[in-house]
Design an enzyme around this catalytic site. Structure first.
Site, mmCIF file in Angstrom:
data_model
loop_
_atom_site.group_PDB
_atom_site.id
_atom_site.type_symbol
_atom_site.label_atom_id
_atom_site.label_comp_id
_atom_site.label_asym_id
_atom_site.label_seq_id
_atom_site.Cartn_x
_atom_site.Cartn_y
_atom_site.Cartn_z
ATOM 1 N N ASP A 168 -4.986 8.332 -1.115
ATOM 2 C CA ASP A 168 -5.523 6.971 -1.219
ATOM 3 C C ASP A 168 -5.916 6.632 -2.651
ATOM 4 O OD1 ASP A 168 -5.116 6.352 1.421
ATOM 5 O OD2 ASP A 168 -7.105 6.993 2.056
ATOM 6 N N LYS A 186 -0.047 11.879 3.515
ATOM 7 C CA LYS A 186 0.216 10.492 3.907
ATOM 8 C C LYS A 186 0.261 9.614 2.664
ATOM 9 C CE LYS A 186 -2.939 7.533 5.447
ATOM 10 N NZ LYS A 186 -2.869 6.225 4.798
ATOM 11 N N ASP A 239 3.239 5.762 5.627
ATOM 12 C CA ASP A 239 2.460 4.796 6.408
ATOM 13 C C ASP A 239 2.588 3.403 5.797
ATOM 14 O OD1 ASP A 239 0.768 3.772 8.320
ATOM 15 O OD2 ASP A 239 -1.063 4.446 7.313
ATOM 16 N N LEU A 240 3.781 2.804 5.942
ATOM 17 C CA LEU A 240 4.027 1.472 5.388
ATOM 18 C C LEU A 240 3.988 0.382 6.456
ATOM 19 C CD1 LEU A 240 6.846 2.247 2.786
ATOM 20 C CD2 LEU A 240 4.354 2.397 2.541
ATOM 21 N N LYS A 241 3.906 0.771 7.714
ATOM 22 C CA LYS A 241 3.797 -0.178 8.831
ATOM 23 C C LYS A 241 4.850 -1.281 8.735
ATOM 24 C CE LYS A 241 -1.167 0.616 9.066
ATOM 25 N NZ LYS A 241 -1.348 1.299 7.771
ATOM 26 N N PHE A 242 6.123 -0.882 8.726
ATOM 27 C CA PHE A 242 7.209 -1.846 8.629
ATOM 28 C C PHE A 242 7.070 -2.932 9.695
ATOM 29 C CE2 PHE A 242 9.820 2.022 7.233
ATOM 30 C CZ PHE A 242 9.555 1.808 5.889
ATOM 31 N N HIS A 243 7.244 -4.185 9.266
ATOM 32 C CA HIS A 243 7.168 -5.313 10.195
ATOM 33 C C HIS A 243 7.979 -6.459 9.607
ATOM 34 C CE1 HIS A 243 4.556 -8.344 12.636
ATOM 35 N NE2 HIS A 243 5.712 -8.108 13.190
ATOM 36 N N ASP A 244 9.128 -6.737 10.205
ATOM 37 C CA ASP A 244 10.005 -7.769 9.684
ATOM 38 C C ASP A 244 11.031 -8.078 10.773
ATOM 39 O OD1 ASP A 244 11.620 -9.401 7.893
ATOM 40 O OD2 ASP A 244 10.652 -8.312 6.258
ATOM 41 N N ASN A 289 16.881 -6.472 11.596
ATOM 42 C CA ASN A 289 17.836 -5.925 10.639
ATOM 43 C C ASN A 289 17.131 -5.327 9.416
ATOM 44 O OD1 ASN A 289 20.652 -5.539 9.783
ATOM 45 N ND2 ASN A 289 20.111 -6.993 8.180
#
Length: 146
Positions: A13, A35, A62-67, A70
């Site tokens: 962090d 992480k 830990d990038l929390k992909f959200h899109d 595709n």
């Protein structure tokens, strides 16, 4: 037998590569899994991920992909190419999650490596029930997390 070194995950962090490198070097004999979060990843342009790979460490990305599906699939494939051990994606729909899992499996098979673990994030810990109501969600954080 699983030892503590294989169970412990240390979060990097910091947004500075030199501090991340110092932490990794200091803990490398005791920790196998690190992480890397969004702030760290963007600030160092992925340099810490590269350093962890050089050290032979497991990477929890830990990038929390959200899109759109595709774009998420492309991001998952790129993470697999970085040989991450575990990654996070936002849980927005079952089909999108299935497609991400399929993309990870296909990319890992193509590269001849182990498929990473994908963890679905349902609700961010920083969101309150009021926050959810404000964005039109009629569920509590507890209900969303189940």
């Amino acid at each position: 037998m699983v030892n503590g070194k294989e169970k412990l995950i240390v979060a990097i962090d910091t947004n500075e590569f030199d501090k991340a490198k110092e932490l990794i070097d200091k803990l490398e004999d005791s920790v196998d899994i690190f992480k890397v979060g969004l702030e760290q990843y963007v600030a160092t342009r992925g340099k810490t991920v590269d350093y962890l790979k050089e050290k032979g460490k497991k990477i929890f990305l830990d990038l929390k992909f959200h899109d759109i599906p595709n774009t998420m699939q492309s991001a998952v494939r790129a993470a697999v190419r970085d040989n991450v051990w575990l990654m996070t994606i936002h849980v927005s729909d079952m089909e999108g999650m299935r497609q991400c899992a399929q993309a990870a499996r296909e990319e890992a098979d193509k590269l001849g490596i182990e498929k990473p673990i994908i963890v679905g994030v349902t609700v961010l810990t920083s969101l309150s029930n009021q926050d959810l109501q404000d964005i039109g969600c009629n569920m509590t954080t507890e209900e969303l997390a189940i």
